[in-house]
Design a protein around this motif. Structure first.
Motif, PDB file in Angstrom:
ATOM      1  N   LYS A  29       0.857  -1.286   0.144  1.00 25.32           N
ATOM      2  CA  LYS A  29      -0.152  -0.043   0.109  1.00 25.32           C
ATOM      3  C   LYS A  29       0.814   1.264  -0.011  1.00 25.32           C
ATOM      4  CE  LYS A  29      -3.496  -2.771   0.020  1.00 25.32           C
ATOM      5  NZ  LYS A  29      -3.817  -3.159  -1.260  1.00 25.32           N
ATOM      6  N   ASN A  30       2.083   1.033   0.359  1.00 32.61           N
ATOM      7  CA  ASN A  30       2.832   2.430   0.497  1.00 32.61           C
ATOM      8  C   ASN A  30       3.432   2.774  -0.571  1.00 32.61           C
ATOM      9  OD1 ASN A  30       5.471   3.837   0.883  1.00 32.61           O
ATOM     10  ND2 ASN A  30       5.191   3.714   2.915  1.00 32.61           N
ATOM     11  N   PRO A  31       3.089   4.043  -1.270  1.00 29.64           N
ATOM     12  CA  PRO A  31       3.362   4.324  -2.751  1.00 29.64           C
ATOM     13  C   PRO A  31       5.032   4.432  -3.027  1.00 29.64           C
ATOM     14  CG  PRO A  31       1.831   5.938  -1.804  1.00 29.64           C
ATOM     15  CD  PRO A  31       2.361   4.786  -0.662  1.00 29.64           C
ATOM     16  N   GLN A  32       5.710   4.981  -1.989  1.00 34.86           N
ATOM     17  CA  GLN A  32       7.019   5.132  -2.260  1.00 34.86           C
ATOM     18  C   GLN A  32       7.912   3.862  -2.033  1.00 34.86           C
ATOM     19  OE1 GLN A  32       8.857   7.994  -2.749  1.00 34.86           O
ATOM     20  NE2 GLN A  32      10.587   6.836  -3.272  1.00 34.86           N
ATOM     21  N   MET A  33       7.148   2.802  -1.171  1.00 30.73           N
ATOM     22  CA  MET A  33       7.881   1.456  -1.272  1.00 30.73           C
ATOM     23  C   MET A  33       7.632   1.106  -2.613  1.00 30.73           C
ATOM     24  SD  MET A  33       7.073   0.107   2.579  1.00 30.73           S
ATOM     25  CE  MET A  33       7.693  -1.455   2.545  1.00 30.73           C
ATOM     26  N   ARG A  34       6.630   1.058  -3.252  1.00 35.15           N
ATOM     27  CA  ARG A  34       6.210   0.495  -4.720  1.00 35.15           C
ATOM     28  C   ARG A  34       7.107   1.279  -5.587  1.00 35.15           C
ATOM     29  NH1 ARG A  34       0.960   1.403  -3.480  1.00 35.15           N
ATOM     30  NH2 ARG A  34       0.722   3.003  -4.986  1.00 35.15           N
ATOM     31  N   ILE A  35       7.247   2.420  -5.437  1.00 36.39           N
ATOM     32  CA  ILE A  35       8.058   2.888  -6.269  1.00 36.39           C
ATOM     33  C   ILE A  35       9.835   2.579  -6.437  1.00 36.39           C
ATOM     34  CG2 ILE A  35       9.536   5.367  -7.220  1.00 36.39           C
ATOM     35  CD1 ILE A  35       6.741   6.515  -6.418  1.00 36.39           C
ATOM     36  N   ASN A  36      10.084   2.447  -5.300  1.00 36.46           N
ATOM     37  CA  ASN A  36      11.596   1.812  -4.869  1.00 36.46           C
ATOM     38  C   ASN A  36      11.523   0.483  -5.320  1.00 36.46           C
ATOM     39  OD1 ASN A  36      12.339   4.147  -3.822  1.00 36.46           O
ATOM     40  ND2 ASN A  36      11.902   3.474  -1.651  1.00 36.46           N
ATOM     41  N   LEU A  37      10.547  -0.441  -4.986  1.00 31.47           N
ATOM     42  CA  LEU A  37      10.695  -1.713  -5.533  1.00 31.47           C
ATOM     43  C   LEU A  37      10.507  -1.851  -7.144  1.00 31.47           C
ATOM     44  CD1 LEU A  37      10.161  -4.913  -4.701  1.00 31.47           C
ATOM     45  CD2 LEU A  37       7.811  -4.403  -4.874  1.00 31.47           C
ATOM     46  N   ILE A  38       9.919  -0.989  -7.769  1.00 32.11           N
ATOM     47  CA  ILE A  38       9.844  -1.215  -9.100  1.00 32.11           C
ATOM     48  C   ILE A  38      11.278  -0.674  -9.698  1.00 32.11           C
ATOM     49  CG2 ILE A  38       8.638  -0.025 -11.151  1.00 32.11           C
ATOM     50  CD1 ILE A  38       6.066  -0.185  -9.640  1.00 32.11           C
ATOM     51  N   ALA A  39      11.769   0.123  -8.998  1.00 36.05           N
ATOM     52  CA  ALA A  39      13.323   0.643  -9.725  1.00 36.05           C
ATOM     53  C   ALA A  39      14.070  -0.485  -9.389  1.00 36.05           C
ATOM     54  CB  ALA A  39      13.751   1.930  -8.819  1.00 36.05           C
ATOM     55  N   TYR A  40      13.962  -1.354  -8.310  1.00 32.95           N
ATOM     56  CA  TYR A  40      14.733  -2.590  -8.042  1.00 32.95           C
ATOM     57  C   TYR A  40      14.385  -3.486  -9.180  1.00 32.95           C
ATOM     58  CZ  TYR A  40      16.564  -6.773  -6.317  1.00 32.95           C
ATOM     59  OH  TYR A  40      17.102  -8.162  -6.259  1.00 32.95           O
TER      60      TYR A  40
END
Ligand code: HEC
Length: 132
Positions: free
Chosen positions: A111-122
């Protein structure tokens, strides 16, 4: 531990490269790697051709949904015709079952948008064939 530190250093190097190359990467791949380790690695490998309960996430960015060799997908994943990119991954990872009714991925969503953005960068950093 040695392996994890090496992987982290690798992810950091990739992030630095991505920043230098495009200047448009807002996600932090090193932080995303930690999200992957905590939330995804139980079911997903990050190595080529190494499926666990879920398909490998190596090369997932830019890949057609349901196309990792070796893996048995749901009919929904096969039928989706999605290509995994920042937009589709963001939708799917927010709430897999709302985004793709019939998926058999037993995960309720990040649910955390910043965590999703970081995960997608990974995920992008472990996808050498990445497309825009
Ligand atoms: C409890 C096991 C489990 C967890 C945890 C899990 N997944 Fe999955 N994942 C699966 C399974 C099983 C599939 C295949 C789903 C299908 O065919 O409908 C899948 C499919 C996927 C796909 C589609 C891959 C492809 O080849 O088309 C992506 C992307 C994905 N997962 C990302 C993630 C990420 C990122 C996380 C962590 C936030 C995560 N998953 C957490 C089991 C899991």
């Amino acid at each position: 531990m040695k392996y994890r530190l090496a992987t982290l250093a690798f992810a950091l190097a990739i992030t630095a490269n991505a920043h230098a190359a495009s200047g448009t990467t807002h996600g932090n791949a090193a932080a995303g790697h930690l999200v992957y380790l905590h939330q995804c690695s139980g079911c997903h490998s990050n190595l080529p051709g190494a499926d666990r309960f879920g398909p490998t996430l190596y090369g997932v960015y830019g890949r057609k949904a349901g196309s990792a060799p070796l893996h048995h997908y749901s009919a929904a994943m096969h039928a989706s015709k999605i290509v995994w990119n920042a937009t589709t991954l963001n939708g799917f990872l927010t709430n897999p079952h709302a985004y793709m009714p019939g998926t058999i991925m037993p995960y309720s969503g990040l649910k955390n948008p910043q965590m999703r953005i970081n995960l997608i960068a990974y995920l992008k950093s472990i996808s050498p064939q990445k497309s825009p």
